[in-house]
Design an enzyme around this catalytic site. Structure first.
Site, PDB file in Angstrom:
ATOM      1  N   LYS A  13     -45.255 -20.539  36.605  1.00 44.53           N
ATOM      2  CA  LYS A  13     -43.938 -20.452  35.951  1.00 44.53           C
ATOM      3  C   LYS A  13     -42.884 -19.966  36.948  1.00 44.53           C
ATOM      4  O   LYS A  13     -41.816 -20.556  37.082  1.00 44.53           O
ATOM      5  CB  LYS A  13     -43.981 -19.472  34.759  1.00 44.53           C
ATOM      6  CG  LYS A  13     -45.017 -19.823  33.705  1.00 44.53           C
ATOM      7  CD  LYS A  13     -45.035 -18.839  32.546  1.00 44.53           C
ATOM      8  CE  LYS A  13     -45.458 -17.427  32.901  1.00 44.53           C
ATOM      9  NZ  LYS A  13     -46.875 -17.286  33.320  1.00 44.53           N
ATOM     10  N   ARG A  88     -43.422 -14.437  24.204  1.00 42.57           N
ATOM     11  CA  ARG A  88     -44.865 -14.345  24.440  1.00 42.57           C
ATOM     12  C   ARG A  88     -45.658 -14.163  23.164  1.00 42.57           C
ATOM     13  O   ARG A  88     -46.873 -14.052  23.220  1.00 42.57           O
ATOM     14  CB  ARG A  88     -45.133 -13.145  25.327  1.00 42.57           C
ATOM     15  CG  ARG A  88     -45.368 -13.528  26.769  1.00 42.57           C
ATOM     16  CD  ARG A  88     -45.502 -12.231  27.529  1.00 42.57           C
ATOM     17  NE  ARG A  88     -46.477 -12.311  28.561  1.00 42.57           N
ATOM     18  CZ  ARG A  88     -46.169 -12.596  29.826  1.00 42.57           C
ATOM     19  NH1 ARG A  88     -44.948 -12.887  30.183  1.00 42.57           N
ATOM     20  NH2 ARG A  88     -47.115 -12.621  30.724  1.00 42.57           N
ATOM     21  N   ARG A 127     -52.395 -14.256  45.147  1.00 42.84           N
ATOM     22  CA  ARG A 127     -50.925 -14.217  45.230  1.00 42.84           C
ATOM     23  C   ARG A 127     -50.439 -13.048  46.094  1.00 42.84           C
ATOM     24  O   ARG A 127     -50.915 -11.939  45.993  1.00 42.84           O
ATOM     25  CB  ARG A 127     -50.320 -14.073  43.837  1.00 42.84           C
ATOM     26  CG  ARG A 127     -48.801 -13.814  43.890  1.00 42.84           C
ATOM     27  CD  ARG A 127     -48.138 -13.950  42.559  1.00 42.84           C
ATOM     28  NE  ARG A 127     -48.798 -13.191  41.525  1.00 42.84           N
ATOM     29  CZ  ARG A 127     -48.577 -13.367  40.226  1.00 42.84           C
ATOM     30  NH1 ARG A 127     -47.706 -14.274  39.809  1.00 42.84           N
ATOM     31  NH2 ARG A 127     -49.221 -12.637  39.338  1.00 42.84           N
ATOM     32  N   ARG A 160     -49.359  -7.727  43.561  1.00 41.44           N
ATOM     33  CA  ARG A 160     -48.978  -7.073  42.302  1.00 41.44           C
ATOM     34  C   ARG A 160     -50.102  -6.181  41.780  1.00 41.44           C
ATOM     35  O   ARG A 160     -51.268  -6.533  41.882  1.00 41.44           O
ATOM     36  CB  ARG A 160     -48.624  -8.147  41.258  1.00 41.44           C
ATOM     37  CG  ARG A 160     -47.130  -8.389  41.170  1.00 41.44           C
ATOM     38  CD  ARG A 160     -46.761  -9.570  40.331  1.00 41.44           C
ATOM     39  NE  ARG A 160     -47.349  -9.612  38.992  1.00 41.44           N
ATOM     40  CZ  ARG A 160     -47.074 -10.559  38.108  1.00 41.44           C
ATOM     41  NH1 ARG A 160     -46.216 -11.522  38.421  1.00 41.44           N
ATOM     42  NH2 ARG A 160     -47.646 -10.563  36.929  1.00 41.44           N
ATOM     43  N   ARG A 171     -55.163 -10.198  30.796  1.00 38.86           N
ATOM     44  CA  ARG A 171     -53.921 -10.983  30.635  1.00 38.86           C
ATOM     45  C   ARG A 171     -54.240 -12.382  30.106  1.00 38.86           C
ATOM     46  O   ARG A 171     -53.512 -12.922  29.269  1.00 38.86           O
ATOM     47  CB  ARG A 171     -53.172 -11.076  31.975  1.00 38.86           C
ATOM     48  CG  ARG A 171     -52.490  -9.755  32.354  1.00 38.86           C
ATOM     49  CD  ARG A 171     -52.213  -9.658  33.842  1.00 38.86           C
ATOM     50  NE  ARG A 171     -51.336 -10.692  34.347  1.00 38.86           N
ATOM     51  CZ  ARG A 171     -51.271 -11.045  35.636  1.00 38.86           C
ATOM     52  NH1 ARG A 171     -52.042 -10.443  36.536  1.00 38.86           N
ATOM     53  NH2 ARG A 171     -50.444 -11.985  36.025  1.00 38.86           N
TER      54      ARG A 171
HETATM   55  P1  AP5 Z   1     -46.714 -17.891  39.908  1.00 34.75           P
HETATM   56  O1  AP5 Z   1     -45.628 -18.900  40.000  1.00 34.75           O
HETATM   57  O2  AP5 Z   1     -46.445 -16.494  40.341  1.00 34.75           O
HETATM   58  O3  AP5 Z   1     -47.328 -17.918  38.422  1.00 34.75           O
HETATM   59  P2  AP5 Z   1     -46.745 -17.355  37.059  1.00 34.75           P
HETATM   60  O4  AP5 Z   1     -47.018 -18.375  36.019  1.00 34.75           O
HETATM   61  O5  AP5 Z   1     -45.343 -16.904  37.225  1.00 34.75           O
HETATM   62  O6  AP5 Z   1     -47.752 -16.142  36.848  1.00 34.75           O
HETATM   63  P3  AP5 Z   1     -47.480 -14.625  36.479  1.00 34.75           P
HETATM   64  O7  AP5 Z   1     -48.704 -13.863  36.905  1.00 34.75           O
HETATM   65  O8  AP5 Z   1     -46.163 -14.159  36.958  1.00 34.75           O
HETATM   66  O9  AP5 Z   1     -47.474 -14.714  34.923  1.00 34.75           O
HETATM   67  P4  AP5 Z   1     -47.639 -13.590  33.920  1.00 34.75           P
HETATM   68  O10 AP5 Z   1     -47.205 -14.247  32.699  1.00 34.75           O
HETATM   69  O11 AP5 Z   1     -48.996 -12.992  33.863  1.00 34.75           O
HETATM   70  O12 AP5 Z   1     -46.761 -12.399  34.535  1.00 34.75           O
HETATM   71  P5  AP5 Z   1     -45.358 -11.790  34.117  1.00 34.75           P
HETATM   72  O13 AP5 Z   1     -44.742 -11.258  35.329  1.00 34.75           O
HETATM   73  O14 AP5 Z   1     -44.614 -12.746  33.282  1.00 34.75           O
HETATM   74  O15 AP5 Z   1     -47.974 -18.442  40.731  1.00 34.75           O
HETATM   75  C1  AP5 Z   1     -49.161 -17.670  40.870  1.00 34.75           C
HETATM   76  C2  AP5 Z   1     -49.783 -17.910  42.260  1.00 34.75           C
HETATM   77  O16 AP5 Z   1     -50.209 -19.266  42.341  1.00 34.75           O
HETATM   78  C3  AP5 Z   1     -48.827 -17.684  43.447  1.00 34.75           C
HETATM   79  O17 AP5 Z   1     -49.565 -17.176  44.528  1.00 34.75           O
HETATM   80  C4  AP5 Z   1     -48.319 -19.103  43.774  1.00 34.75           C
HETATM   81  O18 AP5 Z   1     -47.972 -19.226  45.141  1.00 34.75           O
HETATM   82  C5  AP5 Z   1     -49.551 -19.930  43.431  1.00 34.75           C
HETATM   83  N1  AP5 Z   1     -49.223 -21.277  42.974  1.00 34.75           N
HETATM   84  C6  AP5 Z   1     -48.246 -21.659  42.117  1.00 34.75           C
HETATM   85  N2  AP5 Z   1     -48.273 -22.987  41.907  1.00 34.75           N
HETATM   86  C7  AP5 Z   1     -49.327 -23.452  42.630  1.00 34.75           C
HETATM   87  C8  AP5 Z   1     -49.892 -24.745  42.828  1.00 34.75           C
HETATM   88  N3  AP5 Z   1     -49.391 -25.817  42.233  1.00 34.75           N
HETATM   89  N4  AP5 Z   1     -50.968 -24.858  43.627  1.00 34.75           N
HETATM   90  C9  AP5 Z   1     -51.508 -23.765  44.260  1.00 34.75           C
HETATM   91  N5  AP5 Z   1     -51.011 -22.531  44.114  1.00 34.75           N
HETATM   92  C10 AP5 Z   1     -49.936 -22.371  43.309  1.00 34.75           C
HETATM   93  O19 AP5 Z   1     -45.816 -10.594  33.172  1.00 34.75           O
HETATM   94  C11 AP5 Z   1     -46.506  -9.473  33.681  1.00 34.75           C
HETATM   95  C12 AP5 Z   1     -46.715  -8.447  32.586  1.00 34.75           C
HETATM   96  O20 AP5 Z   1     -45.431  -7.983  32.111  1.00 34.75           O
HETATM   97  C13 AP5 Z   1     -47.428  -8.922  31.319  1.00 34.75           C
HETATM   98  O21 AP5 Z   1     -48.837  -8.848  31.466  1.00 34.75           O
HETATM   99  C14 AP5 Z   1     -46.888  -7.952  30.272  1.00 34.75           C
HETATM  100  O22 AP5 Z   1     -47.529  -6.702  30.366  1.00 34.75           O
HETATM  101  C15 AP5 Z   1     -45.442  -7.765  30.699  1.00 34.75           C
HETATM  102  N6  AP5 Z   1     -44.533  -8.743  30.063  1.00 34.75           N
HETATM  103  C16 AP5 Z   1     -43.815  -9.717  30.704  1.00 34.75           C
HETATM  104  N7  AP5 Z   1     -43.102 -10.423  29.811  1.00 34.75           N
HETATM  105  C17 AP5 Z   1     -43.374  -9.881  28.595  1.00 34.75           C
HETATM  106  C18 AP5 Z   1     -42.965 -10.199  27.276  1.00 34.75           C
HETATM  107  N8  AP5 Z   1     -42.126 -11.233  27.026  1.00 34.75           N
HETATM  108  N9  AP5 Z   1     -43.436  -9.444  26.260  1.00 34.75           N
HETATM  109  C19 AP5 Z   1     -44.271  -8.404  26.482  1.00 34.75           C
HETATM  110  N10 AP5 Z   1     -44.723  -8.073  27.703  1.00 34.75           N
HETATM  111  C20 AP5 Z   1     -44.268  -8.791  28.754  1.00 34.75           C
HETATM  112 MG    MG Z   2     -44.329 -15.023  37.152  1.00 34.21          MG
END
Ligand code: AP5
Ligand code: MG
Length: 215
Positions: A13, A88, A127, A160, A171
């Site tokens: 994402k 979410r 990552r 992270r 997660r």
């Molecule tokens: P990346 O693009 O970073 O993936 P992502 O989908 O953004 O993954 P996240 O880990 O950020 O998602 P998340 O939902 O768990 O975390 P968030 O920060 O939202 O890519 C990942 C890796 O893969 C990178 O190394 C990239 O280079 C690689 N990659 C990408 N595309 C690729 C490809 N095509 N091929 C190969 N490699 C590739 O949330 C974190 C925490 O915050 C949650 O657990 C929760 O506690 C809290 N939180 C956040 N939002 C909310 C909400 N709305 N409500 C409640 N709690 C929340």
């Molecule tokens: Mg992300």
């Protein structure tokens, strides 16, 4: 362009949002990034959020909703926005609908980036993120040219706190139970689009553009 990027942790994402920003200049609203910034600043909100994020659980809805509401009212969102990692769960999706109705800014599309679960663990444990500019790397798939150094700005890279195997498993479980049902929620509204997130970053970006009818 007013879109939601939906997808499991590690689906890409953030990676695809950054490509959309580069090409179309639309702001990304990542609730995860906003929460990590609050933690880094040591605010009361950050302190509350940290315990949940560390365990891989969702931060309480009211905390996240307040943040999103404030962000969506800023001037730059008038030209559009990319919501990344929000909503979410169903309560957040319903609150978003109400808020956007009030602001007169309905969603154009919800784009789900679908990646097989077995690939996600490697994406997340591998990552690395730049402390300076936020550029993302992956030690398995897209490493930086020099270890722990950003190719773009030369700053150091970090991993992270929630990218440990134990927290990632939690997660992914939370995603399956609470977030995946949103696909039906948005499908019913007729705005869900799905793309495969398996392939190279550029291939996926082409699919994203095609799904959204973008040039
Ligand atoms: P990346 O693009 O970073 O993936 P992502 O989908 O953004 O993954 P996240 O880990 O950020 O998602 P998340 O939902 O768990 O975390 P968030 O920060 O939202 O890519 C990942 C890796 O893969 C990178 O190394 C990239 O280079 C690689 N990659 C990408 N595309 C690729 C490809 N095509 N091929 C190969 N490699 C590739 O949330 C974190 C925490 O915050 C949650 O657990 C929760 O506690 C809290 N939180 C956040 N939002 C909310 C909400 N709305 N409500 C409640 N709690 C929340
Ligand atoms: Mg992300």
């Amino acid at each position: 362009m007013r879109i939601v990027l939906l997808g499991a942790p590690g689906a890409g994402k953030g990676t695809q949002a950054k490509k959309l920003i580069e090409k179309y200049g639309i702001p990304q609203i990542s609730t995860g990034d906003l929460l990590r910034a609050a933690i880094a600043e040591g605010t009361a909100l950050g302190i509350e959020a940290k315990a949940y994020m560390h365990k891989g659980e969702l931060v309480p809805d009211e905390v996240v909703l307040g943040m999103v509401q404030e962000r969506l009212k800023q001037e730059d969102c008038k030209k559009g926005f990319i919501l990344d990692g929000f909503p979410r769960n169903t309560a957040q999706a319903e609150a978003l609908d109400r808020l956007l109705l009030e602001l007169g800014m309905p969603l154009g599309a919800v784009l789900s980036v679908d990646v097989p679960f077995e690939i996600l663990m490697k994406r997340l444990t591998g990552r690395r993120t730049c402390r300076g500019c936020g550029q993302m790397y992956n030690v398995f798939f897209s490493p930086s040219a020099v270890d722990n150094t950003c190719d773009k700005c030369g700053s150091g890279l970090y991993q992270r706190d929630d990218d440990t195997e134990e927290t990632i498993s939690k997660r992914l479980e939370v995603y399956k139970i609470k977030t995946a049902p949103l696909m039906d929620y948005f499908r019913t509204k007729g705005i869900l689009k799905r793309v495969s997130g398996d392939g190279s970053i550029d291939e996926i970006f082409s699919r994203v553009k095609a799904a959204m009818d973008l040039e």
